[in-house]
Design a protein around this motif. Structure first.
Motif, mmCIF file in Angstrom:
data_model
loop_
_atom_site.group_PDB
_atom_site.id
_atom_site.type_symbol
_atom_site.label_atom_id
_atom_site.label_comp_id
_atom_site.label_asym_id
_atom_site.label_seq_id
_atom_site.Cartn_x
_atom_site.Cartn_y
_atom_site.Cartn_z
ATOM 1 N N ALA B 63 0.841 -1.212 0.000
ATOM 2 C CA ALA B 63 0.000 0.000 0.000
ATOM 3 C C ALA B 63 0.865 1.246 0.000
ATOM 4 O O ALA B 63 1.965 1.250 0.558
ATOM 5 C CB ALA B 63 -0.908 0.019 1.227
ATOM 6 N N VAL B 65 0.575 5.206 1.153
ATOM 7 C CA VAL B 65 -0.279 6.062 1.988
ATOM 8 C C VAL B 65 0.190 7.510 1.888
ATOM 9 O O VAL B 65 1.372 7.800 2.092
ATOM 10 C CB VAL B 65 -0.232 5.636 3.475
ATOM 11 C CG1 VAL B 65 -1.360 6.321 4.237
ATOM 12 C CG2 VAL B 65 -0.311 4.137 3.626
ATOM 13 N N LYS B 69 -5.483 14.361 3.864
ATOM 14 C CA LYS B 69 -6.714 14.058 3.121
ATOM 15 C C LYS B 69 -7.074 15.260 2.250
ATOM 16 O O LYS B 69 -7.547 16.281 2.768
ATOM 17 C CB LYS B 69 -7.850 13.744 4.093
ATOM 18 C CG LYS B 69 -7.748 12.354 4.716
ATOM 19 C CD LYS B 69 -8.971 12.060 5.545
ATOM 20 C CE LYS B 69 -8.870 10.761 6.296
ATOM 21 N NZ LYS B 69 -9.151 9.577 5.505
ATOM 22 N N LYS B 107 -5.339 11.456 -6.229
ATOM 23 C CA LYS B 107 -5.282 10.007 -6.428
ATOM 24 C C LYS B 107 -4.687 9.705 -7.808
ATOM 25 O O LYS B 107 -3.756 8.901 -7.948
ATOM 26 C CB LYS B 107 -6.714 9.451 -6.356
ATOM 27 C CG LYS B 107 -6.847 8.171 -5.572
ATOM 28 C CD LYS B 107 -8.265 8.042 -5.109
ATOM 29 C CE LYS B 107 -8.942 6.828 -5.689
ATOM 30 N NZ LYS B 107 -10.341 6.702 -5.250
ATOM 31 N N GLN B 126 -2.490 -0.315 -3.985
ATOM 32 C CA GLN B 126 -3.558 0.270 -3.174
ATOM 33 C C GLN B 126 -3.118 1.642 -2.657
ATOM 34 O O GLN B 126 -2.030 1.780 -2.102
ATOM 35 C CB GLN B 126 -3.854 -0.666 -1.997
ATOM 36 C CG GLN B 126 -5.124 -0.308 -1.272
ATOM 37 C CD GLN B 126 -5.430 -1.278 -0.141
ATOM 38 O OE1 GLN B 126 -4.668 -2.212 0.117
ATOM 39 N NE2 GLN B 126 -6.534 -1.049 0.528
ATOM 40 N N LEU B 128 -3.954 4.870 -0.177
ATOM 41 C CA LEU B 128 -4.745 5.250 0.992
ATOM 42 C C LEU B 128 -4.359 6.652 1.460
ATOM 43 O O LEU B 128 -3.264 7.138 1.143
ATOM 44 C CB LEU B 128 -4.506 4.252 2.137
ATOM 45 C CG LEU B 128 -4.853 2.788 1.825
ATOM 46 C CD1 LEU B 128 -4.230 1.864 2.859
ATOM 47 C CD2 LEU B 128 -6.352 2.588 1.756
ATOM 48 N N SER B 130 -4.271 9.234 4.946
ATOM 49 C CA SER B 130 -4.428 9.380 6.401
ATOM 50 C C SER B 130 -4.645 10.867 6.685
ATOM 51 O O SER B 130 -4.169 11.716 5.937
ATOM 52 C CB SER B 130 -3.141 8.890 7.080
ATOM 53 O OG SER B 130 -3.066 9.361 8.396
ATOM 54 N N VAL B 356 -1.530 3.197 9.039
ATOM 55 C CA VAL B 356 -2.176 2.143 8.230
ATOM 56 C C VAL B 356 -1.707 0.768 8.692
ATOM 57 O O VAL B 356 -2.504 -0.167 8.828
ATOM 58 C CB VAL B 356 -1.873 2.365 6.729
ATOM 59 C CG1 VAL B 356 -2.226 1.128 5.907
ATOM 60 C CG2 VAL B 356 -2.653 3.571 6.232
#
Lengths: 50, 604
Positions: B63, B65, B69, B107, B126, B128, B130, B356
């Motif tokens: 992943a 991260v 956000k 993204k 993936q 993600l 935080s 994560v």
């Protein structure tokens, strides 16, 4: 582009802030116009806007 | 989830961190490789380094991260815009192109950058996100030595949060309270940074270094404190604050403050960059430093009340205020205080990855039982190999002195230091975070009266008022500063004990700054600031190369204490590789460059 708008709508729904969506559309529209040549130049560093 | 890549980028202090099974394998700020201080670009070089260090490519990562956000931040920007309209329209529109082009589509942007970096990658990794203050909290708690702790994060602004209090236990972190934009300790401190003519987001530590020149008991300083607390900031008992927005502009303009109102308020003209500093500037710097300390102590008190813990972990840009950290430690509010060495946004990349990991592996206990943290001394970046040095020497016709054992090397370097030579010291992996901890350092003797100005003016090329920090063995920290807590990351300022201070002349505070610097203050003149304070770095491991060097210096001088400052010139990132090491060495008054066991000397 479409994926981001889908995500954004889902996000505003979740946060119960759909009222922000029209502002986004207007501002993104203005932003896009600006990308195509109306405004250039550097901006000084101010935290909150970044 | 085993292999996790944490990323911070697009704002400032871009970095990448790789964790494997919850352990930090590699961490690096992009500025160290692309050589642009505080760079905000996607950290391609740092990502490449981290994955190469572990011998994988993107397919080996479970992943990725991001430390923040973007939608939540965008929400804050929109609501802020809406609350201030029509004010702020022009400022907002200046930032919109970047948002509508890149940041809103983060993204996609991250996927594009990673695909560009690893075009042969087969899988869609993936991705993600935080939250900003969870990333800071995770960077503070998970690598700390504690199994449970109160967590305090304070910075300028993340998404909405500007400060948070949390509690960490085992694999869990609960964020208990948050303070939200526009009320922010970081923005308050940055506003003073701006008013006093330093750059926002990089000049804050200069403001902190200026504050000891302020006179605490002067009428002016007391007045400044009073003015700040009555006009600019409302302090609440729980440590939260409310900024009087009639004095600030950052919500709707490209400036931090309303300059004319501040000038009237403090009866002081705004200082332009490069203008001479005077006593009023120093008094104002001290006043905001004192108010900041009061706020932080109140926040810490609330954290104590909410959690009941004896341990406190700190992160966020304001946690780099080592003067406040020292006061917090000395308050004994918490028995133990641990500050993430990369407390700023670079450390967010680490926190995001760790957050994560612990969500997915909640049962694993990773804390070492020996009371050590998980940061590996902060030494997590690239190192220069002997083979690279040899190749460089062959290419450039250099003939270094090469020592076969550390003891001989350290004796030689200690002798040079004792003879007041200034030494650039490159040893092992580069540090993660803003401080040079002895892997990319400039070292010097702490005794000479003129060492501080020599280092400032002929080596670092920076303002002459700025102080230097000491590096010392554990016993020296206890003897001279009464410091017995682990202070290995240069994050706590303490004062030298009164019995080691020299008496100051009666007119000390009337002297201009450069003259005040020349007054003898302690036998460690170069590392004792004008108010007898020092930002301490303790070396716990006597057997490390650095520990040995300090011991050898002690056998010559009587003290295992040296000046330690970062190996760079003003405005440059810390030296990372050979090219910039030699560039800095050749273009400054450095006498000796030590890289691993190779010594390069300038001809007299």
């Amino acid at each position: 582009m479409l994926e981001v708008f889908k995500d954004l709508i889902a996000y505003f729904k979740e946060r119960k802030k759909m009222w922000l969506l029209p502002i986004v559309l207007i501002l993104v529209f203005i932003g896009l116009i600006m990308i195509f040549g109306l405004v250039t130049g550097l901006t000084p560093f101010i935290y909150p806007f970044f | 989830m085993k292999v996790i890549l944490g990323i911070s980028a697009y704002y400032h202090d871009s970095a990448a961190v790789l964790i494997v099974d919850g352990q930090i394998v590699a961490a690096l700020q992009e500025e160290r490789l692309n050589r642009i201080k505080n760079t905000s670009v996607f950290p391609s070089l740092a990502v490449k380094f981290c994955l190469t260090e572990y011998g994988i490519d993107l397919d080996g990562v479970d992943a990725v991260v991001f430390y923040d956000k973007p939608f939540l931040k965008f929400e804050r920007l929109l609501e802020n815009f809406y609350a201030n309209v029509p004010k702020g329209l022009s400022a907002f529109l200046k930032f919109m192109p970047e948002w509508s082009q890149k940041k809103l589509f983060l993204k996609k942007e991250l996927k594009r950058e990673l695909a560009e970096l690893y075009p042969d990658s087969n899988q869609a990794v993936q991705l993600l996100f935080s939250s900003h203050h969870l990333s800071h909290a995770a960077s503070a708690f998970y690598p700390s030595p504690y199994n449970e702790a109160a967590i305090l994060t304070i910075d300028a602004v993340g998404e909405w949060a500007t400060a948070s209090i949390g509690y960490g236990k085992g694999a869990e972190i609960d964020l208990l309270q948050e303070m939200h934009f526009p009320d922010s300790v970081g923005l308050l401190y940055s506003s003073f940074t701006y008013f006093l003519g330093f750059k926002v987001n990089s000049g804050e530590y200069k403001l902190m270094g200026l504050s000891p020149y302020g006179i605490k008991d002067s009428v002016q300083t007391k007045q400044f404190v009073e003015t700040i607390k009555t006009k600019l900031v409302k302090l609440f008992e729980d440590g939260s604050i409310q900024l009087n927005q009639t004095y600030f502009k950052y919500r709707h303009a490209l400036r931090m403050i309303k300059e004319s109102k501040w000038e009237k308020l403090f009866e002081l003209p705004i200082r332009k960059e490069g203008e001479e500093l005077n006593q009023s500037h120093a008094n104002l710097a001290l006043a905001i430093q004192m108010v900041t300390e009061e706020i932080i102590l109140k926040m810490a008190k609330t954290a104590k009340e909410l959690t009941g813990s004896d341990n406190l972990c700190l992160a966020g840009g304001v946690a780099l205020n080592c003067v406040a950290n020292g006061k917090l430690k000395e308050s004994n509010l918490f028995a133990n205080v641990w500050v993430q060495p990369a407390a700023g946004d670079a450390g967010g990349a680490l926190g995001a990855a760790l957050a994560v990991y612990h969500v997915h592996s909640p049962s694993k206990c990773l804390k070492p039982q020996n009371g050590e943290d998980l940061m590996h001394g902060g030494l997590l970046g690239p190192e220069i190999t002997d083979k690279e040095i040899e190749q460089y020497c062959n290419q450039h016709g250099l003939k270094p002195l090469v020592f076969q054992n550390d003891s001989d090397l350290c004796v030689y370097v200690a002798e040079q230091l004792y003879a007041n030579k200034i030494v650039a010291w490159v040893n092992g992996k580069i540090e993660f975070g803003p401080r040079a901890l002895g892997a990319r350092s400039i070292l010097a003797s702490p005794y000479a009266m003129d060492m501080q100005s020599k280092l400032n003016l002929a080596v670092k090329f920076r303002e002459d008022f700025r102080p230097f920090a000491p590096i010392m063995l554990k016993e020296e920290a206890a003897t001279y500063f009464g410091v017995e807590h682990p202070a290995q990351y240069m994050q706590f300022v303490h004062k030298i004990k009164p019995e080691f201070r020299k008496e100051l002349p009666a007119n000390y505070n009337d002297l201009i700054f450069s003259d005040r610097l020349k007054i003898p203050r302690s036998k460690f003149q170069a590392i004792t600031h004008v108010d007898f304070s020092s930002r301490i770095q303790v070396v716990d491991n006597d057997s490390s190369r650095l520990g040995q060097l300090l011991s050898k210096f002690k056998s010559l001088s009587g003290d295992a204490v040296l000046v330690n400052t970062s190996f760079n010139r003003n405005g440059e990132p810390i030296v990372c590789g050979l090219k910039e090491a030699f560039d800095c060495f050749e273009n400054t008054d450095l006498s000796i460059l030590v890289i691993n066991n190779h010594i390069f000397e300038k001809k007299e």
